[in-house]
Enzyme design. Structure first.
Site, PDB file in Angstrom:
ATOM      1  N   ASP A 180       8.381  -3.484 -15.063  1.00  0.00           N
ATOM      2  CA  ASP A 180       8.893  -3.368 -16.433  1.00  0.00           C
ATOM      3  C   ASP A 180      10.316  -3.875 -16.669  1.00  0.00           C
ATOM      4  O   ASP A 180      10.555  -4.751 -17.467  1.00  0.00           O
ATOM      5  CB  ASP A 180       8.850  -1.905 -16.883  1.00  0.00           C
ATOM      6  CG  ASP A 180       7.465  -1.294 -16.751  1.00  0.00           C
ATOM      7  OD1 ASP A 180       6.609  -1.884 -16.083  1.00  0.00           O
ATOM      8  OD2 ASP A 180       7.258  -0.217 -17.318  1.00  0.00           O
ATOM      9  N   GLU A 414       6.752   7.862  -6.989  1.00  0.00           N
ATOM     10  CA  GLU A 414       6.546   6.576  -7.659  1.00  0.00           C
ATOM     11  C   GLU A 414       7.290   5.464  -6.906  1.00  0.00           C
ATOM     12  O   GLU A 414       6.775   4.380  -6.687  1.00  0.00           O
ATOM     13  CB  GLU A 414       7.047   6.668  -9.108  1.00  0.00           C
ATOM     14  CG  GLU A 414       6.723   5.454  -9.960  1.00  0.00           C
ATOM     15  CD  GLU A 414       7.132   5.645 -11.418  1.00  0.00           C
ATOM     16  OE1 GLU A 414       7.989   6.525 -11.686  1.00  0.00           O
ATOM     17  OE2 GLU A 414       6.603   4.917 -12.284  1.00  0.00           O
TER      18      GLU A 414
HETATM   19  C1  2M8 Z   1       4.999   1.484 -15.246  1.00  0.00           C
HETATM   20  O1  2M8 Z   1       4.716   0.918 -16.504  1.00  0.00           O
HETATM   21  C2  2M8 Z   1       4.448   1.702 -17.690  1.00  0.00           C
HETATM   22  C3  2M8 Z   1       4.047   0.716 -18.776  1.00  0.00           C
HETATM   23  O2  2M8 Z   1       2.869   0.074 -18.410  1.00  0.00           O
HETATM   24  C4  2M8 Z   1       5.609   2.523 -18.187  1.00  0.00           C
HETATM   25  O3  2M8 Z   1       6.723   2.414 -17.693  1.00  0.00           O
HETATM   26  O4  2M8 Z   1       5.378   3.311 -19.119  1.00  0.00           O
HETATM   27  C5  2M8 Z   1       5.040   0.334 -14.215  1.00  0.00           C
HETATM   28  O5  2M8 Z   1       5.613   0.757 -13.017  1.00  0.00           O
HETATM   29  C6  2M8 Z   1       3.640  -0.217 -14.000  1.00  0.00           C
HETATM   30  O6  2M8 Z   1       3.644  -1.173 -12.992  1.00  0.00           O
HETATM   31  C7  2M8 Z   1       2.642   0.893 -13.658  1.00  0.00           C
HETATM   32  O7  2M8 Z   1       1.344   0.367 -13.631  1.00  0.00           O
HETATM   33  C8  2M8 Z   1       2.704   2.037 -14.673  1.00  0.00           C
HETATM   34  C9  2M8 Z   1       1.862   3.245 -14.257  1.00  0.00           C
HETATM   35  O8  2M8 Z   1       2.160   3.626 -12.945  1.00  0.00           O
HETATM   36  O9  2M8 Z   1       4.065   2.477 -14.861  1.00  0.00           O
END
Ligand code: 2M8
Length: 447
Positions: A180, A414
């Site tokens: 992101d 994470e």
């Molecule tokens: C993160 O992305 C989401 C948006 O898609 C967010 O920040 O709300 C990123 O790390 C992405 O790569 C990942 O798939 C997602 C869910 O773990 O979180």
């Protein structure tokens, strides 16, 4: 089943890591799919689920298959595989009411989904689940069901995102990269003049759930929201978005994952007696385009490109080593990259190394803030597989040991601080568990 799993992975001495990983996956299971992390991400995410299925492929065929089936239930009529499949009644920004994908004739009425994509690791995941399935009749049925969906997904990418026609696929939103707020996008954003009235109103939820110091800034979220509005205003129609979107990037990681997914798709097509040639050709084309257009010989690195400005994105991210995973570099280039990777990675005590999402010497490096420095399991899994496929087993083993050590010590987070090893961001994180199960399966049995 758990004991059996540890035996299956040959890792009963791993401080119960397989069991602990399965507990995380079980706690995040919502009946038909898995949420990445309960409070922060209460829906189904595309590449997270592909990685979760890769983890389950070693231990639980039924779950692995169900995870992928649920994801593809959100696929659009035009083949787009959405980055989120929404569950009802969960707090997350941006939710379905912000995406308004009902404006597109291609989006399913149910389930609700987002309107963008994520890195294409799905064919690789489906192929692994198929190969490792113990119930072969079940595996055959699964393959027959998923194959046309995967083909439609890849056809979408090569039809709608292949502007130059040479197989280098473009992304239209930082969220499509999966990374992101990586510094990769800073220069792209700096070029876009955004006035306040172009930004739709929205309310963030993420900062109430985890430490805001580890999240993207409000200025970054303004861009994210602005881009979603741009798609929404064009009813998610590819042609006007391609014409108007100011964020268009050729990303190294996205394209590298796609090369291997094409190969996996070709192998699966061959299994059912279909013609693998289209997928093999795409794998070759995209690999060649990575080498021709994303290798920057002055920097000695694979770099992303800003398609709108035509400029290189001069940021060395942890994802820049992904061509090793694609197997696209010549042996000389691969050797050079492996040496660079050694310097780029950080030590994990007592033994092992890890690849940070950004070089620790980079002026933009931040050890806590999300994709601007922390160690991410997916980046390390890609580097691990890349080293293995290129024949560099020792450095690969160092990365595997480093990741497993972080998880053993801290649990399934994470991401991890590259300077201290501390777990950060969302807790009880599902794709961290999935990818660790895969790394555990790759451990050599004790001598
Ligand atoms: C993160 O992305 C989401 C948006 O898609 C967010 O920040 O709300 C990123 O790390 C992405 O790569 C990942 O798939 C997602 C869910 O773990 O979180």
């Amino acid at each position: 089943m758990l004991q059996e799993s540890e035996e299956a992975l040959g890792t009963a001495d791993q401080d119960g890591l397989p069991r602990r990983a399965l507990e995380v996956l079980e706690a995040n299971w919502r009946g038909a799919s898995t949420v990445p992390s309960p409070a922060l991400y209460p829906h189904q995410w595309s590449w997270d689920s592909a990685c979760i299925a890769i983890g389950y492929s070693h231990l639980n065929q039924e779950r692995a298959e169900q995870e992928l089936r649920s994801l593809f239930a959100g696929q659009w009529r035009n083949g787009l595989l959405p980055h989120i499949v929404f569950a009802d009644g969960q707090d997350y920004f941006p939710g379905p009411e912000f995406w308004r994908t009902d404006l597109s004739p291609d989006a399913p009425r149910s389930p609700h989904t987002s309107g963008i994509v994520q890195p294409p690791v799905h064919a690789t995941s489906v192929h692994q689940v198929y190969r490792l399935g113990r119930d072969r009749a079940r595996s055959d049925a699964f393959l027959a069901e998923l194959l046309p969906k995967l083909e439609a997904w890849h056809d979408y990418l090569y039809r709608e995102r292949n502007r130059g026609g040479d197989g280098l696929i473009e992304i239209w939103h930082p969220w499509e990269s999966g990374m992101d707020n990586s510094p990769l996008w800073d220069a792209v954003f700096a070029r876009i003049e955004l006035s306040k009235d172009e930004v739709p109103s929205y309310e963030r939820i993420d900062r109430k759930v985890v430490d805001p110091a580890g999240r993207p800034t409000d200025a970054e979220y303004d861009f994210y929201a602005y881009l979603v509005k741009l798609y929404r205003d064009r009813s998610y129609d590819g042609a006007p978005i391609a014409a108007d979107c100011p964020f268009v990037v050729h990303d190294v990681l996205f394209n590298s994952l796609l090369v291997q997914s094409n190969r996996d798709l070709a192998a699966m097509a061959a299994v059912v007696g279909a013609d693998p040639e289209r997928h093999e050709r795409r794998a070759r084309e995209t690999a060649a385009a990575i080498e021709r257009r994303l290798w920057n010989k002055d920097d000695g690195a694979y770099l992303d490109r800003d398609v709108r400005s035509g400029e290189w994105i001069e940021v060395r991210a942890g994802s820049s080593f992904a061509p090793l995973y694609a197997g696209s570099p010549s042996p000389e280039r691969a050797a050079f990259l492996v040496a660079r990777l050694k310097d780029f990675s950080v030590p994990v005590e007592p033994a092992g190394r890890a690849v940070p999402s950004l070089g620790t010497e980079d002026p933009s490096f931040e050890p806590i803030r999300y994709w601007r420095g922390p160690v991410w399991p997916i980046v390390n899994w890609v580097a691990y597989r890349g080293l293995r496929r290129s024949g560099y087993d020792d450095p690969a083993a160092e990365l595997r040991d480093g990741m497993l050590e972080l998880v053993r010590r801290e649990g399934f987070w994470e991401h991890y601080n590259p300077l201290t090893g501390q777990g950060q961001g969302g807790r009880q994180f599902a794709w961290t568990a999935g990818l660790m199960l895969d790394l555990l399966a790759a451990q050599e049995p004790a001598a």
